[in-house]
Scaffold this active site. Sequence first.
Site, mmCIF file in Angstrom:
data_model
loop_
_atom_site.group_PDB
_atom_site.id
_atom_site.type_symbol
_atom_site.label_atom_id
_atom_site.label_comp_id
_atom_site.label_asym_id
_atom_site.label_seq_id
_atom_site.Cartn_x
_atom_site.Cartn_y
_atom_site.Cartn_z
ATOM 1 N N ASP A 1 -7.611 0.215 0.582
ATOM 2 C CA ASP A 1 -7.791 0.406 2.022
ATOM 3 C C ASP A 1 -9.183 -0.119 2.375
ATOM 4 O O ASP A 1 -9.838 -0.762 1.560
ATOM 5 C CB ASP A 1 -7.629 1.882 2.408
ATOM 6 N N LYS B 1 0.820 -1.213 0.000
ATOM 7 C CA LYS B 1 0.000 0.000 0.000
ATOM 8 C C LYS B 1 0.847 1.252 0.000
ATOM 9 O O LYS B 1 0.594 2.188 -0.746
ATOM 10 C CB LYS B 1 -0.939 -0.001 1.201
#
Length: 216
Positions: free
Chosen positions: A146, A127
């Site tokens: 997310d 991420k």
Amino acid sequence: MPRESKKAKTARAAEAFDLLTEEYPEAHCELDFVDAFQLGVATILSAQTTDVRVNMVTPELFRRYPGAEALANAAQEDVEQVVKSTGFFRNKSKNIIGFARGLMADHDGAVPKTMAELSALPGVGRKTANVILGNAFGLDEGVVVDTHVKRLTTLLGFTKEKTPEKVERDLMVLFPRDRWTLLAHLLIWHGRRVCDAKKPRCEACTLSGLCPSSRV
DNA sequence: ATCCCGAGGG
DNA sequence: CCCTCTGGAT
């Protein structure tokens, strides 16, 4: 009800993207840092917290440690005090210091521009690498997944996968590459403003017409 | 009680 | 695949 064809799903995905773009023409990364190092640190700090709280500690953090060299030489307990309010502060301090030390050791203090090099750095996962590549370098190498992105794309029927990596793979197939970075921002904005986890406001949702989960 | 732009480890 | 690490707003 027969499974939606791949073509139909792709068309619906494109339509959703366009509607969200209209709704949020100003959508951008809310961890606003142009500097790749600072953006990376802010992203690592954003685990299980909101951008608002990360943005509260970063001014002091970067006043003390403006770049990789300063943070690489920092004492962990000092860093912990600064980032304490973002939660998980022991791990996060270790991770951002590890990130800084990795940059010093392997890249002369500069932030590399490839997924492989970024992911190889301590403290940097998929991420954080995606956020840096997309927002600091303008490279669409993946889709940030997310909790908002996962929730909305599941509700929209764009994925049924559970792990972020598999959700990301589905989205990379479904959306054109040059939309990957913006897509995540649009979904995150919409997740916060309308498609809330607890009480989604379907009646106010621009996607209600094409969302299989819509209550309207 | 639930939720939030994560990484590392079992 | 699961778990842990943690704080603060709602």
